[in-house]
Write a protein that holds these residues in place. Structure first.
Motif, PDB file in Angstrom:
ATOM      1  N   ILE A 161       0.828  -1.208   0.000  1.00 43.29           N
ATOM      2  CA  ILE A 161       0.000   0.000   0.000  1.00 43.29           C
ATOM      3  C   ILE A 161       0.861   1.256   0.000  1.00 43.29           C
ATOM      4  O   ILE A 161       0.546   2.240  -0.676  1.00 43.29           O
ATOM      5  N   HIS A 162       1.962   1.216   0.744  1.00 41.57           N
ATOM      6  CA  HIS A 162       2.838   2.398   0.781  1.00 41.57           C
ATOM      7  C   HIS A 162       3.440   2.668  -0.597  1.00 41.57           C
ATOM      8  O   HIS A 162       3.513   3.825  -1.033  1.00 41.57           O
ATOM      9  N   GLY A 163       3.868   1.613  -1.282  1.00 36.14           N
ATOM     10  CA  GLY A 163       4.393   1.795  -2.629  1.00 36.14           C
ATOM     11  C   GLY A 163       3.350   2.386  -3.570  1.00 36.14           C
ATOM     12  O   GLY A 163       3.651   3.262  -4.384  1.00 36.14           O
ATOM     13  N   LEU A 164       2.110   1.927  -3.430  1.00 42.03           N
ATOM     14  CA  LEU A 164       1.019   2.452  -4.251  1.00 42.03           C
ATOM     15  C   LEU A 164       0.749   3.915  -3.918  1.00 42.03           C
ATOM     16  O   LEU A 164       0.471   4.727  -4.806  1.00 42.03           O
ATOM     17  N   SER A 165       0.840   4.256  -2.633  1.00 41.34           N
ATOM     18  CA  SER A 165       0.593   5.649  -2.222  1.00 41.34           C
ATOM     19  C   SER A 165       1.653   6.593  -2.784  1.00 41.34           C
ATOM     20  O   SER A 165       1.350   7.720  -3.169  1.00 41.34           O
ATOM     21  N   VAL A 166       2.912   6.129  -2.846  1.00 36.41           N
ATOM     22  CA  VAL A 166       3.984   6.948  -3.420  1.00 36.41           C
ATOM     23  C   VAL A 166       3.766   7.123  -4.919  1.00 36.41           C
ATOM     24  O   VAL A 166       4.008   8.202  -5.474  1.00 36.41           O
ATOM     25  N   MET A 184       8.691   4.723   8.729  1.00 33.05           N
ATOM     26  CA  MET A 184       8.004   3.433   8.706  1.00 33.05           C
ATOM     27  C   MET A 184       9.005   2.290   8.818  1.00 33.05           C
ATOM     28  O   MET A 184       8.784   1.321   9.549  1.00 33.05           O
ATOM     29  N   TYR A 185      10.106   2.422   8.104  1.00 37.19           N
ATOM     30  CA  TYR A 185      11.147   1.387   8.135  1.00 37.19           C
ATOM     31  C   TYR A 185      11.730   1.249   9.543  1.00 37.19           C
ATOM     32  O   TYR A 185      11.865   0.145  10.070  1.00 37.19           O
ATOM     33  N   PHE A 186      12.069   2.369  10.174  1.00 34.21           N
ATOM     34  CA  PHE A 186      12.639   2.342  11.525  1.00 34.21           C
ATOM     35  C   PHE A 186      11.663   1.774  12.551  1.00 34.21           C
ATOM     36  O   PHE A 186      12.068   1.139  13.527  1.00 34.21           O
ATOM     37  N   LYS A 244      11.035  -8.197   9.038  1.00 34.20           N
ATOM     38  CA  LYS A 244       9.912  -7.285   8.849  1.00 34.20           C
ATOM     39  C   LYS A 244      10.315  -6.118   7.940  1.00 34.20           C
ATOM     40  O   LYS A 244       9.551  -5.721   7.053  1.00 34.20           O
ATOM     41  N   GLN A 245      11.496  -5.593   8.175  1.00 30.77           N
ATOM     42  CA  GLN A 245      11.967  -4.480   7.355  1.00 30.77           C
ATOM     43  C   GLN A 245      12.212  -4.914   5.913  1.00 30.77           C
ATOM     44  O   GLN A 245      11.939  -4.160   4.973  1.00 30.77           O
ATOM     45  N   ILE A 246      12.729  -6.114   5.743  1.00 29.64           N
ATOM     46  CA  ILE A 246      12.963  -6.642   4.399  1.00 29.64           C
ATOM     47  C   ILE A 246      11.647  -6.808   3.650  1.00 29.64           C
ATOM     48  O   ILE A 246      11.512  -6.417   2.485  1.00 29.64           O
ATOM     49  N   LYS A 247      10.645  -7.393   4.319  1.00 28.33           N
ATOM     50  CA  LYS A 247       9.334  -7.579   3.693  1.00 28.33           C
ATOM     51  C   LYS A 247       8.714  -6.238   3.307  1.00 28.33           C
ATOM     52  O   LYS A 247       8.178  -6.083   2.194  1.00 28.33           O
ATOM     53  N   PHE A 248       8.776  -5.294   4.224  1.00 26.29           N
ATOM     54  CA  PHE A 248       8.192  -3.975   3.954  1.00 26.29           C
ATOM     55  C   PHE A 248       8.875  -3.307   2.765  1.00 26.29           C
ATOM     56  O   PHE A 248       8.206  -2.785   1.861  1.00 26.29           O
ATOM     57  N   LEU A 303      13.296  13.565  12.436  1.00 24.21           N
ATOM     58  CA  LEU A 303      12.008  13.095  12.932  1.00 24.21           C
ATOM     59  C   LEU A 303      11.891  11.580  12.792  1.00 24.21           C
ATOM     60  O   LEU A 303      11.348  10.908  13.680  1.00 24.21           O
ATOM     61  N   SER A 304      12.420  11.040  11.694  1.00 20.33           N
ATOM     62  CA  SER A 304      12.384   9.592  11.495  1.00 20.33           C
ATOM     63  C   SER A 304      13.177   8.876  12.575  1.00 20.33           C
ATOM     64  O   SER A 304      12.766   7.833  13.085  1.00 20.33           O
ATOM     65  N   GLY A 305      14.333   9.432  12.937  1.00 19.18           N
ATOM     66  CA  GLY A 305      15.175   8.791  13.936  1.00 19.18           C
ATOM     67  C   GLY A 305      14.665   8.963  15.351  1.00 19.18           C
ATOM     68  O   GLY A 305      14.632   8.007  16.141  1.00 19.18           O
ATOM     69  N   PHE A 306      14.223  10.170  15.688  1.00 16.20           N
ATOM     70  CA  PHE A 306      13.833  10.451  17.067  1.00 16.20           C
ATOM     71  C   PHE A 306      12.519   9.778  17.439  1.00 16.20           C
ATOM     72  O   PHE A 306      12.332   9.324  18.563  1.00 16.20           O
ATOM     73  N   TYR A 307      11.575   9.736  16.497  1.00 14.81           N
ATOM     74  CA  TYR A 307      10.280   9.108  16.757  1.00 14.81           C
ATOM     75  C   TYR A 307      10.166   7.797  15.978  1.00 14.81           C
ATOM     76  O   TYR A 307       9.180   7.535  15.296  1.00 14.81           O
ATOM     77  N   SER A 308      11.202   6.989  16.089  1.00 12.41           N
ATOM     78  CA  SER A 308      11.286   5.791  15.262  1.00 12.41           C
ATOM     79  C   SER A 308      10.514   4.597  15.808  1.00 12.41           C
ATOM     80  O   SER A 308      10.307   3.622  15.103  1.00 12.41           O
ATOM     81  N   SER A 309      10.088   4.658  17.065  1.00 14.13           N
ATOM     82  CA  SER A 309       9.385   3.508  17.637  1.00 14.13           C
ATOM     83  C   SER A 309       7.965   3.419  17.082  1.00 14.13           C
ATOM     84  O   SER A 309       7.390   4.407  16.622  1.00 14.13           O
ATOM     85  N   LYS A 310       7.410   2.233  17.146  1.00 13.51           N
ATOM     86  CA  LYS A 310       6.076   1.977  16.592  1.00 13.51           C
ATOM     87  C   LYS A 310       5.014   2.845  17.261  1.00 13.51           C
ATOM     88  O   LYS A 310       4.111   3.348  16.593  1.00 13.51           O
ATOM     89  N   LYS A 311       5.118   3.059  18.579  1.00 15.65           N
ATOM     90  CA  LYS A 311       4.096   3.829  19.287  1.00 15.65           C
ATOM     91  C   LYS A 311       4.111   5.307  18.904  1.00 15.65           C
ATOM     92  O   LYS A 311       3.107   6.012  19.075  1.00 15.65           O
ATOM     93  N   ASN A 312       5.251   5.787  18.385  1.00 12.77           N
ATOM     94  CA  ASN A 312       5.369   7.193  18.007  1.00 12.77           C
ATOM     95  C   ASN A 312       5.212   7.427  16.506  1.00 12.77           C
ATOM     96  O   ASN A 312       5.318   8.559  16.042  1.00 12.77           O
ATOM     97  N   LEU A 313       4.984   6.361  15.747  1.00 15.56           N
ATOM     98  CA  LEU A 313       4.944   6.477  14.290  1.00 15.56           C
ATOM     99  C   LEU A 313       3.893   7.466  13.787  1.00 15.56           C
ATOM    100  O   LEU A 313       4.203   8.285  12.912  1.00 15.56           O
TER     101      LEU A 313
END
Length: 380
Positions: A156-161, A174-176, A189-193, A268-278
């Motif tokens: 879906i992300h690829g389609l959105s881009v 998203m990757y982080f 998980k990162q490889i699949k994404f 922003l990607s690095g600092f808020y990289s956890s899933k709960k902060n995505l």
């Protein structure tokens, strides 16, 4: 909650019906000019021609294909579709927030209301703007990430881009978010994404190129990187671009403009990289892309407004401050619109006033960005 979905959808349909009357009786049309562009592109597609034969059509061919019923079914089909997609976004907002056990049902429903009954969202969608489709794809990919469906999220992300370039800014965050606390290396998980994202993006792009050639590449991709809009543009950079069009300073400004965006997006990607902060990371990144862009129109506000309800539970601890910022944001935007109306419909030379309004709007947006981060830190 179903009654609210029905009410919100009915409200949008009423506005769609009203748009026909408004367009026929008022000087300033209700329907977005882009909607007419979409419809013309769909007509070309039905005739077996390229949608890019329609001058100023600069979107994915997928959009023209989706809107072909505008021609043979109902001229307002697209507006009805966009209104329905709005409801789907609200449903996804509820589903994403429901995965957090810290939020009660009242909070989850309230956050959905923030989208369903947002006047700006309602107006933009019913005017025939297609950015709600991009917002839906981004929210859907976020939902799949929250549920742990990495491959589906990547597709879906690829389609959105492919559909709209701006979600590309979310890719690193998203990757982080798929990394584990005890593993700094690449995981499955990162490889699949990553792989599924590239697959869907490449397939959509190759198919479009196969049918429409380089015209597709230029109009839907390259154009958005080099475009210059002297009107309908809230950007603080618009007047400089207007005065220095097609000159070296203009090209230098575009290169320089990318740097602060890139730095902020990576941080922003690095600092808020956890899933709960995505969700917060994506909202701030969308905000950065919009306010630092050389082109900024009302439809771009969709990009971060669709993510705001997902972050509201963590921002509600300072509602008074948020409301004050919202008032300032609305007033500064209103000032810009007033000056733009004087230019476009009254033929008054108000460029300097528009530029000053753009500066004010930019400063307020920077303050909002800073304040939201500070408010979120208290929760984080």
């Amino acid at each position: 909650m179903k009654s609210h979905f029905m009410l919100a959808f009915t409200l949008r349909v009423v506005l769609v019906i009203y748009s026909n009357y408004h367009d026929q009786n008022f000087k300033v049309p209700f329907t977005d000019i882009d909607y007419k562009v979409f419809t013309d592109a769909s007509r070309y597609m039905l005739d077996g021609l390229s949608p890019f034969n329609r001058h100023t059509y600069r979107y994915s061919p997928l959009l023209a294909l989706i809107l072909t019923p505008n021609i043979f079914l109902y001229s307002n089909y697209g507006k009805i579709l966009f209104s329905f997609v709005d409801i789907l976004v609200a449903i996804l907002i509820r589903k994403i927030l429901a995965t957090n056990t810290n939020y009660d049902q009242h909070m989850v429903n309230f956050c959905a209301y923030l989208w369903l009954y947002n006047p700006l969202i309602i107006i933009i969608s019913t005017r025939g703007n297609a950015d709600c489709l991009a917002a839906f794809l981004v929210t859907l990919s976020l939902y799949f990430l929250e549920c742990g469906f990495c491959s589906a999220a990547g597709l879906i992300h690829g389609l959105s881009v492919h559909f709209r370039l701006y979600p590309m800014a979310f890719s690193l965050a998203m990757y982080f978010s798929l990394s584990t606390s005890n593993n700094i290396f690449i995981n499955m998980k990162q490889i699949k994404f990553t792989l599924t994202c590239l697959i869907s993006l490449i397939i959509a792009t190759v198919i479009s190129y196969y049918f429409y050639g380089f015209k597709f590449i230029h109009e839907s991709l390259i154009y958005h990187l080099i475009r210059k809009d002297a009107r309908h543009n809230f950007s603080v950079f618009f007047y400089t671009l207007y005065l220095s069009a097609d000159t070296i300073p203009s090209k230098f400004l575009r290169i320089f403009n990318i740097l602060p965006q890139l730095i902020l997006l990576i941080n922003l990607s690095g600092f808020y990289s956890s899933k709960k902060n995505l969700p917060f990371a994506l909202m701030m990144q969308a905000f950065v892309v919009v306010i630092f862009n050389t082109i900024m129109t009302s439809q771009y506000f969709f990009w971060f407004l669709s993510l705001f309800p997902l972050c509201f539970p963590k921002l509600m601890y300072n509602v008074r401050r948020i409301m004050m910022l919202l008032v300032l944001w609305t007033i500064s935007q209103g000032m810009w619109l007033g000056m733009a109306y004087a230019l476009e419909f009254k033929s008054l030379n108000s460029f300097n006033c528009i530029w000053l309004s753009s500066i004010l709007f930019f400063v307020i947006n920077i303050q909002i960005l800073s304040d939201l981060i500070q408010i979120y830190k208290k929760y984080y």
